[in-house]
Structures are given as C-alpha cells and as structure tokens.
Motif scaffolding. Structure first.
Motif, PDB file in Angstrom:
ATOM      1  N   ILE A   1      -5.041   5.991  11.333  1.00 25.60           N
ATOM      2  CA  ILE A   1      -5.588   7.339  11.171  1.00 25.60           C
ATOM      3  C   ILE A   1      -4.604   8.202  10.393  1.00 25.60           C
ATOM      4  O   ILE A   1      -5.006   8.972   9.516  1.00 25.60           O
ATOM      5  N   TYR A   2      -3.321   8.072  10.694  1.00 23.52           N
ATOM      6  CA  TYR A   2      -2.319   8.800   9.912  1.00 23.52           C
ATOM      7  C   TYR A   2      -2.402   8.394   8.442  1.00 23.52           C
ATOM      8  O   TYR A   2      -2.336   9.237   7.546  1.00 23.52           O
ATOM      9  N   GLY A   3      -2.550   7.096   8.196  1.00 20.49           N
ATOM     10  CA  GLY A   3      -2.667   6.623   6.818  1.00 20.49           C
ATOM     11  C   GLY A   3      -3.901   7.176   6.126  1.00 20.49           C
ATOM     12  O   GLY A   3      -3.840   7.589   4.964  1.00 20.49           O
ATOM     13  N   LEU A   4      -5.028   7.202   6.843  1.00 23.54           N
ATOM     14  CA  LEU A   4      -6.254   7.745   6.255  1.00 23.54           C
ATOM     15  C   LEU A   4      -6.099   9.230   5.939  1.00 23.54           C
ATOM     16  O   LEU A   4      -6.542   9.706   4.892  1.00 23.54           O
ATOM     17  N   LEU A   5      -5.467   9.967   6.846  1.00 23.27           N
ATOM     18  CA  LEU A   5      -5.252  11.400   6.600  1.00 23.27           C
ATOM     19  C   LEU A   5      -4.318  11.621   5.411  1.00 23.27           C
ATOM     20  O   LEU A   5      -4.545  12.528   4.603  1.00 23.27           O
TER      21      LEU A   5
ATOM     22  N   SER B   1      -1.312  -1.981  -3.788  1.00 22.02           N
ATOM     23  CA  SER B   1       0.046  -1.574  -3.416  1.00 22.02           C
ATOM     24  C   SER B   1       0.085  -0.107  -2.997  1.00 22.02           C
ATOM     25  O   SER B   1       0.768   0.246  -2.029  1.00 22.02           O
ATOM     26  N   ILE B   2      -0.624   0.735  -3.707  1.00 21.09           N
ATOM     27  CA  ILE B   2      -0.672   2.153  -3.345  1.00 21.09           C
ATOM     28  C   ILE B   2      -1.304   2.323  -1.963  1.00 21.09           C
ATOM     29  O   ILE B   2      -0.779   3.042  -1.106  1.00 21.09           O
ATOM     30  N   ILE B   3      -2.413   1.637  -1.728  1.00 22.48           N
ATOM     31  CA  ILE B   3      -3.092   1.730  -0.432  1.00 22.48           C
ATOM     32  C   ILE B   3      -2.184   1.213   0.675  1.00 22.48           C
ATOM     33  O   ILE B   3      -2.063   1.834   1.743  1.00 22.48           O
TER      34      ILE B   3
ATOM     35  N   GLY C   1      -3.656  13.157  -0.154  1.00 21.97           N
ATOM     36  CA  GLY C   1      -3.215  12.791  -1.495  1.00 21.97           C
ATOM     37  C   GLY C   1      -4.326  12.873  -2.524  1.00 21.97           C
ATOM     38  O   GLY C   1      -4.120  13.338  -3.647  1.00 21.97           O
ATOM     39  N   LEU C   2      -5.530  12.447  -2.136  1.00 14.87           N
ATOM     40  CA  LEU C   2      -6.662  12.505  -3.054  1.00 14.87           C
ATOM     41  C   LEU C   2      -7.133  13.940  -3.268  1.00 14.87           C
ATOM     42  O   LEU C   2      -7.475  14.328  -4.390  1.00 14.87           O
TER      43      LEU C   2
ATOM     44  N   ALA D   1      -6.559   5.792  -9.367  1.00 17.80           N
ATOM     45  CA  ALA D   1      -5.402   4.984  -8.997  1.00 17.80           C
ATOM     46  C   ALA D   1      -5.707   4.053  -7.821  1.00 17.80           C
ATOM     47  O   ALA D   1      -4.954   3.112  -7.577  1.00 17.80           O
ATOM     48  N   VAL D   2      -6.791   4.307  -7.086  1.00 15.00           N
ATOM     49  CA  VAL D   2      -7.144   3.464  -5.934  1.00 15.00           C
ATOM     50  C   VAL D   2      -8.621   3.109  -5.888  1.00 15.00           C
ATOM     51  O   VAL D   2      -9.052   2.382  -4.999  1.00 15.00           O
TER      52      VAL D   2
END
Length: 123
Positions: free
Chosen positions: A32-36, A8-10, A41-42, A51-52
């Motif tokens: 790419i936006y999601g990966l960035l 869910s977090i991913i 966040g990490l 958490a992931v």
C-alpha cells in the motif's frame, strides 16, 4: 529493454514501500505504501506515465494468472473451509451488495457535483 527499465522503476517504488513499512509501525502492508508512492509520483509528474505504462499494462493483463496459486491453496484447505461454506457465501453476497450500493451512491454524488460545477461555469 524498455520493459526492463519500466519494471525496474515499479520494483524500486515497491522497495521504497517496503523500507517505509520497516520504519513506520502501522498495520499497513508495504504494498500500500508502494501504491501510494506510485500514485504521488504519477500525479506530481515525478514519474511520467510513459515511464511505467507498458509494464503496468502487461502486469494488468497477466493479473488473473496471479490468482491461480491462491485458488489452489483454497482447494487444498477445502476440509477446513467446507464447514464454513454457507457463512462465506452469505458474507460474500452481502458485502458485494453493500459495496455495489456504496460505490453507486458515491459515483452519483460526484456526478451531481460535476454537473453543478459545469452548470455554474455556463452561467
């Protein structure tokens, strides 16, 4: 339940990447936006690694399976791609060599910087 929360977090981060893609008119894929966002966040510890971590390890383990549909799609287009086979092979080989050389040079550069930094710390 742990995997569901981690997935869910991913997925939420991926959704935010999709939303950003809608509002920013750049030719950058939403993934790419999601990966960035995930990287930020990490790195900032807003998203703790634990958490992931388990869900991401699972996704990495099944990644080869995700390429099967693309491979089947290529086989389905063999009539079109067959005429371009030699150029594809040449381009693939050349680009692989260029990427390997560039990666090696960049890695050597950073190793040298790291060694210089450690040598300066010892003095």
């Amino acid at each position: 339940m742990k995997y569901l929360r981690q997935f869910s977090i991913i997925l939420f981060i991926s959704l935010i990447g999709e939303i950003i893609h809608l509002f920013i008119p750049l030719p950058i894929p939403a993934s790419i936006y999601g990966l960035l966002l995930m990287l930020m966040g990490l790195k900032t510890k807003l998203i703790p690694l634990n958490a992931v971590e388990d869900a991401s390890m699972f996704l990495i383990e099944i990644m080869p399976i995700m390429f099967i549909p693309a491979g089947v799609g290529l086989l389905d287009s063999w009539e079109i791609l067959g005429a371009m086979l030699i150029p594809f092979i040449v381009i693939t080989l050349l680009s692989t060599i260029v990427v390997m050389v560039a990666t090696g040079k960049v890695t050597q550069f950073f190793i040298q910087i790291d060694k210089k930094g450690k040598d300066d710390d010892h003095e």
